[in-house]
Design a protein around this motif. Structure first.
Motif, PDB file in Angstrom:
ATOM      1  N   ILE A 199       0.878  -1.169   0.000  1.00  0.00           N
ATOM      2  CA  ILE A 199       0.000   0.000   0.000  1.00  0.00           C
ATOM      3  C   ILE A 199       0.917   1.221   0.000  1.00  0.00           C
ATOM      4  N   PRO A 200       0.534   2.303  -0.675  1.00  0.00           N
ATOM      5  CA  PRO A 200       1.424   3.472  -0.710  1.00  0.00           C
ATOM      6  C   PRO A 200       1.793   3.949   0.697  1.00  0.00           C
ATOM      7  N   ASP A 202       3.256   7.060   1.039  1.00  0.00           N
ATOM      8  CA  ASP A 202       3.499   8.495   0.936  1.00  0.00           C
ATOM      9  C   ASP A 202       2.971   9.177   2.200  1.00  0.00           C
ATOM     10  N   CYS A 203       3.713  10.191   2.673  1.00  0.00           N
ATOM     11  CA  CYS A 203       3.329  10.838   3.937  1.00  0.00           C
ATOM     12  C   CYS A 203       1.904  11.386   3.893  1.00  0.00           C
ATOM     13  N   THR A 204       1.515  11.897   2.688  1.00  0.00           N
ATOM     14  CA  THR A 204       0.213  12.552   2.607  1.00  0.00           C
ATOM     15  C   THR A 204      -0.949  11.563   2.650  1.00  0.00           C
ATOM     16  N   ILE A 205      -0.663  10.254   2.639  1.00  0.00           N
ATOM     17  CA  ILE A 205      -1.751   9.285   2.796  1.00  0.00           C
ATOM     18  C   ILE A 205      -2.390   9.482   4.181  1.00  0.00           C
ATOM     19  N   HIS A 207      -0.871  11.938   6.760  1.00  0.00           N
ATOM     20  CA  HIS A 207      -0.638  13.286   7.301  1.00  0.00           C
ATOM     21  C   HIS A 207      -1.004  14.332   6.253  1.00  0.00           C
ATOM     22  N   LYS A 208      -1.971  15.198   6.569  1.00  0.00           N
ATOM     23  CA  LYS A 208      -2.308  16.233   5.587  1.00  0.00           C
ATOM     24  C   LYS A 208      -2.793  17.480   6.279  1.00  0.00           C
TER      25      LYS A 208
END
Lengths: 208, 276
Positions: A199-200, A202-205, A207-208
């Motif tokens: 599963i990805p 990426d931080c933005t998955i 944390h946003k």
């Protein structure tokens, strides 16, 4: 041999430094060992002593019957008082303690005061966890092999209740829900599981 | 069902011919991203938080004068000057062509803001505060940034994630609202576009001066501008000369080589000022 006058202040200073360092070390040890996997996490006292054992293990009520939003949205949500009354307008409980606790629920319903449940699992504010997508992934039958949170293979698709236990542990057999008994719910846990399941990460998955 | 992910490259086109400087984008951004209310003293200290701002320029002398507006937001540069200077990798480039700021990694050195040629990075000098009645309108999808960390435009990445959920789980076709069959729920360019994912500023722009699209999306109406801008960059990189007299496409401070993902279109002046 008595220390000389010159040595005395040095010894006092040394003692003070030792005490301070010792204090720091003890604080660090406590903060380290109070976290999982050692687990000293205490369950918060709830306004109503709700036993998951009776509801889930004995009476087989599904998780999503009360935590209604868990397959629909981000938060699992605690049930409204009306949901409790769905059964408890007729069911009184077998023991005296059970009857007093159920009476609290009925009073809350009659006086229109929501029950102030204490939150057990609290993620930091900068994390956005969505229950729904995780349950959707694990219950999906089209994905042949999934991996649990400790890297174990899950070949048959679990149902919703089994999916909950992957992170929350066997809540159904507990009278009090303690935080972090199933998993530490630290970022490492999340990232490990995302990695093995491809599963990805990426931080933005999250944390946003 | 885990939808197949496609590497997007998001980009924005700002048509200066359409921008009227109305500041709707600024307000929308403020509301969407939990940006604290700017008060007078913030502006006086030049510490106001604005992820997107409208810069105003005057052209000519009174009474023969014209106002010019440029909306400036994070340019999401391919060669972002802010990224290599961060000691803790709090800002980085992700697969989707976005320059991302991770708040919980940031330790507030402010190197990035010093190195940003567009001055679009905002530092939280104070704990964010809202009047009590406005606390209920905070966006639950966006982290509230505390004192001492850097923040900036994220291309509304929380809307992107929400759009993905809309396609994957609900299977809603953007714009038409029809349902997508489960096998077809891919996060491709066809699904992830207007009606599903738009930053707040773009959505609020009354004149469509701001337009947002995937740069790889062949069907997007602004594809030609992205292509032209990318061509210009390519030509410049190989030492060629770009003739800008026939095109409206340009990027801010292109000459320093940041390769922004935000493309600007020059204003076409129907009635140019009479030069004295």
């Amino acid at each position: 041999m008595m220390p000389s006058r010159k040595m005395l202040p040095l010894m006092v200073a040394g003692g003070v430094v030792t005490v301070i360092m010792g204090f720091v070390v003890i604080v660090l040890l406590i903060s380290w060992f109070s976290n999982p996997p050692f687990g000293l996490g205490n369950a918060p006292t709830q306004p109503v002593a709700f036993p998951h054992t009776v509801h889930v293990a004995e009476n087989n009520i599904q998780c999503e019957f009360c935590h209604r939003n868990v397959t629909k949205g981000a938060a699992a949500t605690v049930p409204a008082v009306e949901t409790c009354l769905f059964c408890h307008k007729d069911i009184d409980g077998r023991t005296v303690t059970a009857q007093t606790e159920i009476e609290k629920v009925r009073t809350a319903f009659e006086t229109d005061t929501p029950i102030d449940w204490e939150r057990v699992h609290r993620l930091p504010d900068h994390v956005r966890f969505i229950h729904e997508s995780h349950i959707r992934y694990f219950t999906d039958e089209t994905i042949p092999v999934k991996y649990g949170i400790n890297g174990e293979e899950i070949i048959e698709s679990p149902d919703v209740a089994q999916t909950c236990t992957i992170c929350h542990g066997d809540v159904g057999n507990k009278t009090v829900v303690q935080p972090k008994t199933g998993q530490s719910l630290k970022m490492g846990t999340c990232v490990d599981c995302h990695r093995v399941n491809n599963i990805p990460t990426d931080c933005t998955i999250c944390h946003k | 069902m885990v939808a197949q992910r496609i590497n997007h490259k998001w980009g924005m086109v700002v048509d200066l011919d359409r921008c009227t400087g109305c500041q709707a984008c600024v307000v929308a951004c403020q509301a969407e991203n939990n940006i604290p209310i700017n008060v007078k003293s913030f502006y006086q200290q030049r510490r106001a938080y604005q992820w997107i701002r409208i810069e105003r320029y005057w052209e000519g002398e009174f009474p023969n004068v014209k106002a010019r507006f440029i909306p400036i937001l994070c340019q999401h540069c391919e060669n972002a000057p802010c990224e290599p200077v961060c000691p803790v990798f709090a800002t980085y480039h992700n697969d989707e062509g976005m320059n991302v700021q991770i708040y919980n990694r940031c330790i507030g050195t402010r190197y990035c803001s010093v190195n940003c040629p567009y001055s679009v990075r905002m530092f939280n000098y104070w704990e964010p505060q809202w009047p009590d009645r406005l606390r209920n309108q905070l966006n639950p999808d966006v982290t509230i940034r505390t004192r001492g960390i850097m923040e900036k435009c994220s291309f509304c990445v929380q809307r992107l994630r929400r759009g993905e959920v809309n396609v994957e789980r609900r299977g809603i076709e953007p714009l038409t609202g029809e349902s997508i069959p489960p096998a077809d729920r891919k996060l491709d360019q066809r699904r992830m576009k207007e009606g599903n994912y738009l930053p707040a500023c773009v959505q609020s722009c009354p004149t469509n001066a701001l337009q947002f699209a995937d740069q790889h999306d062949d069907t997007s109406p602004v594809k030609e501008y992205f292509d032209e801008a990318n061509e210009q960059i390519e030509t410049r990189e190989h030492g060629g000369h770009v003739d800008e007299s026939h095109t409206r496409v340009y990027r801010l401070l292109e000459e320093i080589g940041t390769k922004p993902n935000v493309v600007y279109l020059k204003k076409v002046d129907a009635f140019p000022l009479e030069k004295a």
